[in-house]
Scaffold this active site. Structure first.
Site, PDB file in Angstrom:
ATOM      1  N   ASP A 145       0.834  -1.219   0.000  1.00  0.00           N
ATOM      2  CA  ASP A 145       0.000   0.000   0.000  1.00  0.00           C
ATOM      3  C   ASP A 145       0.867   1.267   0.000  1.00  0.00           C
ATOM      4  OD1 ASP A 145      -2.305   1.449   0.000  1.00  0.00           O
ATOM      5  OD2 ASP A 145      -2.812   1.084   2.103  1.00  0.00           O
ATOM      6  N   HIS A 167       2.748   3.329  -8.974  1.00  0.00           N
ATOM      7  CA  HIS A 167       2.620   1.880  -9.210  1.00  0.00           C
ATOM      8  C   HIS A 167       3.862   1.345  -9.925  1.00  0.00           C
ATOM      9  CE1 HIS A 167      -1.311   1.949  -7.581  1.00  0.00           C
ATOM     10  NE2 HIS A 167      -1.893   2.576  -8.585  1.00  0.00           N
ATOM     11  N   LEU A 193      11.198 -20.252  -4.507  1.00  0.00           N
ATOM     12  CA  LEU A 193      10.207 -19.364  -3.882  1.00  0.00           C
ATOM     13  C   LEU A 193       8.910 -19.501  -4.659  1.00  0.00           C
ATOM     14  CD1 LEU A 193       9.661 -16.787  -1.960  1.00  0.00           C
ATOM     15  CD2 LEU A 193      10.007 -15.469  -4.040  1.00  0.00           C
TER      16      LEU A 193
HETATM   17  C1  FPP Z   1      -1.907   0.127  -3.323  1.00  0.00           C
HETATM   18  O1  FPP Z   1      -1.478   1.456  -3.329  1.00  0.00           O
HETATM   19  C2  FPP Z   1      -1.345  -0.564  -4.471  1.00  0.00           C
HETATM   20  C3  FPP Z   1      -2.075  -1.147  -5.459  1.00  0.00           C
HETATM   21  C4  FPP Z   1      -3.545  -1.165  -5.461  1.00  0.00           C
HETATM   22  C5  FPP Z   1      -1.437  -1.776  -6.612  1.00  0.00           C
HETATM   23  C6  FPP Z   1      -0.175  -2.536  -6.325  1.00  0.00           C
HETATM   24  C7  FPP Z   1       0.372  -2.981  -7.607  1.00  0.00           C
HETATM   25  C8  FPP Z   1       1.661  -2.961  -7.947  1.00  0.00           C
HETATM   26  C9  FPP Z   1       2.764  -2.564  -7.054  1.00  0.00           C
HETATM   27  C10 FPP Z   1       1.968  -3.372  -9.340  1.00  0.00           C
HETATM   28  C11 FPP Z   1       2.846  -4.561  -9.380  1.00  0.00           C
HETATM   29  C12 FPP Z   1       2.113  -5.819  -9.457  1.00  0.00           C
HETATM   30  C13 FPP Z   1       2.526  -6.870 -10.195  1.00  0.00           C
HETATM   31  C14 FPP Z   1       1.890  -8.183 -10.018  1.00  0.00           C
HETATM   32  C15 FPP Z   1       3.588  -6.750 -11.175  1.00  0.00           C
HETATM   33  P1  FPP Z   1      -2.534   2.615  -3.485  1.00  0.00           P
HETATM   34  O2  FPP Z   1      -2.667   2.962  -4.916  1.00  0.00           O
HETATM   35  O3  FPP Z   1      -3.843   2.218  -2.846  1.00  0.00           O
HETATM   36  O4  FPP Z   1      -1.856   3.770  -2.684  1.00  0.00           O
HETATM   37  P2  FPP Z   1      -2.558   4.940  -1.867  1.00  0.00           P
HETATM   38  O5  FPP Z   1      -3.335   4.310  -0.753  1.00  0.00           O
HETATM   39  O6  FPP Z   1      -1.419   5.755  -1.384  1.00  0.00           O
HETATM   40  O7  FPP Z   1      -3.433   5.674  -2.848  1.00  0.00           O
END
Ligand code: FPP
Length: 248
Positions: free
Chosen positions: A22, A39, A133
């Site tokens: 997150d 992201h 893994l």
């Molecule tokens: C949460 O941060 C993150 C996500 C919903 C997406 C996580 C995805 C990745 C890191 C991409 C990589 C994945 C793969 C499988 C290659 P948020 O956007 O909710 O952050 P915020 O709460 O600060 O808005």
């Protein structure tokens, strides 16, 4: 004091670590960047954390990459996340395979584009015999959805009510055959489970850090594993030594 991953470290790492990655959006906002840049930085960090997990001897790593609720985000962001996953499979699969990583997908595949479905299935198939893994990617995953999916299948299979046990339910989840997570890490400081592994995490230890996911590097992971090593897991029981002298 000994630390996980240091030469001759006597500390045993958790077998299964699950992560709610997150804070990508806030990481980007703090830098005046679009959310997708967060992201992308989060994806770069994932590469570091996968390598560190291999190095530290973690056997199962589960990451929450896209929840069943994330469809409610702006179209651009959803499309961007889909593209990132496609790109990662395309560009990183060779290296993941070489590192001995077995990829598994948790969640509903049929709502993804046909192209992405094919790529995910091919990546899972190609890495199926790797054992260094196991990397479970929760993508279009929701804990409640997973339990509903399991209940439906249990009914379809005509299982008798008296035969329903915790082991049987576990067998019907997307994580069948995978041990429950020992440690769940959540970055960015939120104190919520967010529909993640709600059955499997019944007795998991939690580690929450204010660090945003793109900044949660190898040393932060080591810190989380070291803290886990000092936890006393009782699974709702009481240590027999604590009974001494406790006659009331
Ligand atoms: C949460 O941060 C993150 C996500 C919903 C997406 C996580 C995805 C990745 C890191 C991409 C990589 C994945 C793969 C499988 C290659 P948020 O956007 O909710 O952050 P915020 O709460 O600060 O808005």
């Amino acid at each position: 004091m000994s630390q996980i991953g240091q030469p001759n470290s006597p500390i045993k790492p958790p077998q299964h670590v699950a992560i709610i990655m997150d804070g990508n959006g806030r990481w980007a906002k703090k830098r005046g960047l679009p959310r997708l840049a967060g992201h992308k930085a989060g994806t770069e960090n994932l590469r570091r954390i996968i390598s560190a997990s291999v190095e530290f001897g973690v056997q199962y790593l589960t990451i929450y990459a896209f929840s069943t609720e994330n469809w409610g985000r702006p179209r651009d962001e959803v499309d961007g996340l889909m593209r990132i996953v496609e790109d990662v499979i395309e560009k990183e699969l060779n290296e993941l395979d070489e590192q001995g990583v077995q990829l598994r997908h948790l969640g509903k595949l049929d709502q993804l584009s046909l192209n992405l479905q094919k790529k995910v299935l091919a990546a899972v198939d190609r890495t199926r015999n790797n054992s260094r893994l196991v990397l479970n990617i929760a993508f279009n995953y929701g804990g409640r959805d997973e339990i509903i999916h399991a209940i439906r299948q249990i009914l379809v299979d005509g299982i008798k009510p008296e035969d329903v046990s915790p082991e049987l339910v576990s067998h019907y989840l997307y994580t069948a055959g995978i041990p429950d997570p020992d440690l769940i890490i959540r970055t960015s400081g939120e104190l919520r489970i967010s529909n993640f592994l709600i059955w499997q995490g019944a007795y998991s230890e939690w580690y929450v850090t204010p660090t945003y996911w793109p900044d949660f590097g190898k040393n932060e992971l080591r810190k989380a594993l070291d803290e886990y090593a000092n936890r006393d897991r009782r699974y709702g029981k009481v240590d027999s030594s604590e009974y001494e002298g406790s006659h009331v």
